[in-house]
Scaffold this active site. Structure first.
Site, PDB file in Angstrom:
ATOM      1  N   MET A  87       0.696  -1.256   0.101  1.00 38.32           N
ATOM      2  CA  MET A  87       0.028  -0.089   0.049  1.00 38.32           C
ATOM      3  C   MET A  87       0.883   1.398  -0.068  1.00 38.32           C
ATOM      4  SD  MET A  87      -3.035  -1.349   2.587  1.00 38.32           S
ATOM      5  CE  MET A  87      -4.087   0.332   2.512  1.00 38.32           C
ATOM      6  N   HIS A  88       0.349   2.348  -0.144  1.00 41.38           N
ATOM      7  CA  HIS A  88       0.665   3.894  -0.129  1.00 41.38           C
ATOM      8  C   HIS A  88       1.810   4.213  -1.101  1.00 41.38           C
ATOM      9  CE1 HIS A  88      -1.376   3.032   3.673  1.00 41.38           C
ATOM     10  NE2 HIS A  88      -0.499   2.251   4.183  1.00 41.38           N
ATOM     11  N   ASP A  96      -2.916  -4.822   0.129  1.00 41.91           N
ATOM     12  CA  ASP A  96      -2.197  -6.211   0.509  1.00 41.91           C
ATOM     13  C   ASP A  96      -2.938  -6.645   1.963  1.00 41.91           C
ATOM     14  OD1 ASP A  96      -0.839  -4.214   2.254  1.00 41.91           O
ATOM     15  OD2 ASP A  96       1.082  -5.322   1.450  1.00 41.91           O
TER      16      ASP A  96
END
Length: 490
Positions: free
Chosen positions: A78-79, A237
Site C-alpha cells: 500500500m501507499h 495487501d
C-alpha cells in the site's frame, strides 16, 4: 474456471493459479530489488514490478489450459507513490510504504492542517508512509518533476493499468492515500486542494471485487490469454490478506507477520479510532476495517538472521529458544528499524537492544527479536481495545507465521487463540478470491471466504506463559518513551 491471484509485495511478486473450488494448482514467486538511497528512504522501480509480474504469469500458466483462465485479482503493497507523465512514462522510482522522508510534510498535515480536520475529511491522520505526505514532499523537493505529473497510482494499480488500460484503484488501497473520504467512499476535494492534486490525476474508484475491465489486446497477446479475461480492482495487501484468511464481515481479526506487521479488525460500519493510533479504512468486502501497522516485523528477523548472523538457518537459530524460556528473558528489542507507524507515528524511531549483560547469548537476542515484534503487535491490539470490540481469537498469516515458535510467542504475548488457515498465501489467495467474485463464481466476498477458507490448526496461549509475558510487556511499553528524545538526535 481458473483464477490468477497476485501479491505485489515489497521483495517479490507471488502468483497463484487457483480453481473455482479454491484449490491452489501452482505457485510462482519472482523477486526484484529495493533501494535505500538514504537512511529511512525506500524506493522501487515500477517497471521491475511489471516485468516480473508478466514473467510470473507466463511461468504460472505454462502447461495449463489457458482458455480456462477467467480472471486476475491482485493484492499489493500500500501507499507507494507511482507517478506517470502524459506519455505513460514512470517519472521516478516509487516512494514506498516504509519510506520516512516525508516527516516534515506529515507534521505539517497533522499540526498546521490539524488532526481533527484530517480525521473529519478522511477518517485518519497523516503518517509518513501515506501517499499524501509523499506528494507534498515531491512538490517541495522535486518541483520540476511534480509539474510533469499526469497520473498518480498505487503499486498494484500500476499493474492493473498496464493489464487493462484502465486508470483504477479500489477503496481499501485508496484509503491509505489520505486523499479519500473513507466513510463516503469518494475522493476528498478538500484534501486534493491541500495537497495541490488535480482530481483528473487520480484513478477511478471501484469496489475490490468489481471487474475494472479486461486485458488489452496487446497484453492478452503477450500473456497468451484471452482478451476476455477480467481483471478485478483487487485490494491493498492487508485487506487482500484478510479476504484470504476469511477475515470478513464484522468483528473478526487477522494478524499478518510479513515484511511489516499488521493487526486487522473487520467492521460492518465506519468507526475511526478516537486516538488516531489505528487506520480506519474501507475493506475489500465492501465494508470497513481498523488496522494498525508496524513497519518492520518479519523484516526484523530477516535483518538479524541474514545481515547480522549471516545465516539462513532460521529453524536452527530458534531451536535453543525452548518453551521454558518464554517470558523469562531480560533482553528487549525495539523493532523500529524503519521508524514506526502504529501506534507511535514516529519516523525517527529506531531499533534498540536493551538489557544486555555478559551472560546474554545469541539465542537470547534471537528470542528478543521475535518477542519485540510480538510486543509491537500487542501495542496495536491494546490501541484497538474498546467496550464494543472484544477480540478473543485471530487468524494469522505471513512469512513469520510459518515459525511454530514465533506463533507460540505471539499467542502468549497477545493472550489470543491464533487460527492457522489451510492456505497461508494471504494476499495472493485473497486476490484470486476477488477475481472469482468479479467473474461471478461467487455472489459475494463473504460467501467465497466462508466456502473456501478453512482453519487447519489453532495455537492457544498458556496461562502461566501469558502472565509472564504480560509482566514483560509492562516493561517493554516504557522503553520507547524513554528513548524517544534520542530519536531525532540519532
Amino acid at each position: 474456471m481458473l483464477y490468477i491471484g497476485i501479491d505485489l509485495g515489497t521483495s517479490a511478486v507471488k502468483l497463484l493459479l487457483v480453481d473455482g473450488a479454491g484449490k491452489i494448482l501452482k505457485c510462482v514467486s519472482r523477486g526484484y530489488p529495493i533501494a535505500f538511497p538514504r537512511s529511512g528512504w525506500a524506493e522501487q522501480n515500477p517497471e521491475d514490478w511489471l516485468r516480473e509480474t508478466i514473467a510470473g504469469i507466463l511461468e504460472l500458466t505454462d502447461g495449463c489450459d489457458k482458455a480456462q483462465i477467467a480472471g486476475i485479482g491482485a493484492g499489493g503493497q500500500m501507499h507507494g507513490l507511482v507517478a506517470l507523465d502524459k506519455d505513460d512514462n514512470v517519472l521516478r522510482p516509487a516512494i514506498l510504504w516504509n519510506d520516512g522522508r516525508a516527516a516534515e510534510e506529515t507534521d505539517y498535515l497533522n499540526n498546521a492542517v490539524g488532526r481533527e480536520t484530517l480525521s473529519r475529511l478522511t477518517g485518519n491522520i497523516a503518517f509518513a508512509g501515506f501517499t499524501a505526505p509523499k506528494l507534498l514532499w515531491l512538490e517541495r523537493n522535486e518541483p520540476a518533476l511534480f509539474g510533469r505529473v499526469d497520473k498518480i497510482m498505487l503499486p498494484k494499480d500500476y499493474i492493473n493499468y498496464k493489464l487493462t488500460g484502465v486508470h483504477c484503484t479500489d477503496y481499501s488501497d485508496a484509503s491509505g492515500t489520505l486523499l479519500l473520504d473513507v466513510e463516503h467512499r469518494r475522493w476528498s476535494r478538500e484534501m486534493l486542494d491541500i495537497c495541490a492534486v488535480r482530481e483528473e490525476w487520480l484513478p477511478r474508484l471501484f469496489e475490490s471485487f468489481a471487474a475494472v475491465g479486461t486485458l488489452t489486446p496487446a497484453m492478452a497477446g503477450a500473456l497468451g490469454l484471452s482478451p476476455g479475461v477480467k481483471v478485478a480492482a483487487g485490494a491493498g495487501d492487508n485487506a487482500a490478506a484478510a479476504v484470504g484468511t476469511g477475515t470478513v464481515g464484522s468483528g473478526r481479526c487477522n494478524i499478518s507477520v510479513g515484511t511489516s506487521g499488521t493487526v486487522f479488525i473487520s467492521r460492518g460500519t465506519f468507526g475511526p479510532d478516537k486516538n488516531n493510533a489505528l487506520h480506519a479504512f474501507a475493506h475489500a468486502d465492501g465494508r470497513f476495517h481498523l488496522m494498525g501497522c508496524m513497519l518492520s516485523a518479519a523484516s526484523c528477523n530477516k535483518w538479524w538472521m541474514e545481515d547480522i548472523l549471516r545465516s539462513a538457518q532460521y529453524g536452527s537459530e530458534q531451536a535453543p529458544v525452548t518453551r521454558d524460556r518464554l517470558g523469562c528473558s531480560h533482553v528487549y528489542f525495539l523493532p523500529y528499524l524503519m521508524g514506526e507507524r502504529s501506534p507511535h507515528n514516529d519516523p525517527a524511531a529506531r531499533g534498540a537492544l536493551i538489557g544486555l549483560s555478559m551472560d546474554s547469548t545469541r539465542a537470547d537476542i534471537t528470542q528478543a527479536v521475535l518477542e519485540g515484534v510480538a510486543f509491537g503487535l500487542r501495542d496495536m491490539l491494546e490501541a484497538a481495545r474498546a467496550p464494543d470490540l472484544r477480540i478473543e481469537r485471530s487468524k494469522i498469516c505471513g512469512g513469520g507465521a510459518r515459525s511454530p515458535l514465533w506463533k507460540e510467542i505471539i499467542a502468549n504475548v497477545l493472550n489470543l487463540e491464533l487460527e492457522c488457515v489451510e492456505t497461508e498465501e494471504g494476499p495472493s489467495y485473497g486476490g484470486a478470491i476477488l477475481a472469482a467474485v468479479a467473474c461471478g463464481e461467487y455472489r459475494s466476498v463473504q460467501e467465497a471466504a466462508e466456502k473456501l477458507v478453512k482453519v487447519a490448526s489453532i495455537v492457544k496461549p498458556d496461562a502461566d506463559i501469558a502472565a509472564r509475558y504480560d509482566a514483560r510487556y509492562q516493561v517493554y511499553r516504557d522503553i520507547y518513551p524513554a528513548l524517544k528524545p534520542l530519536g531525532k538526535r540519532l
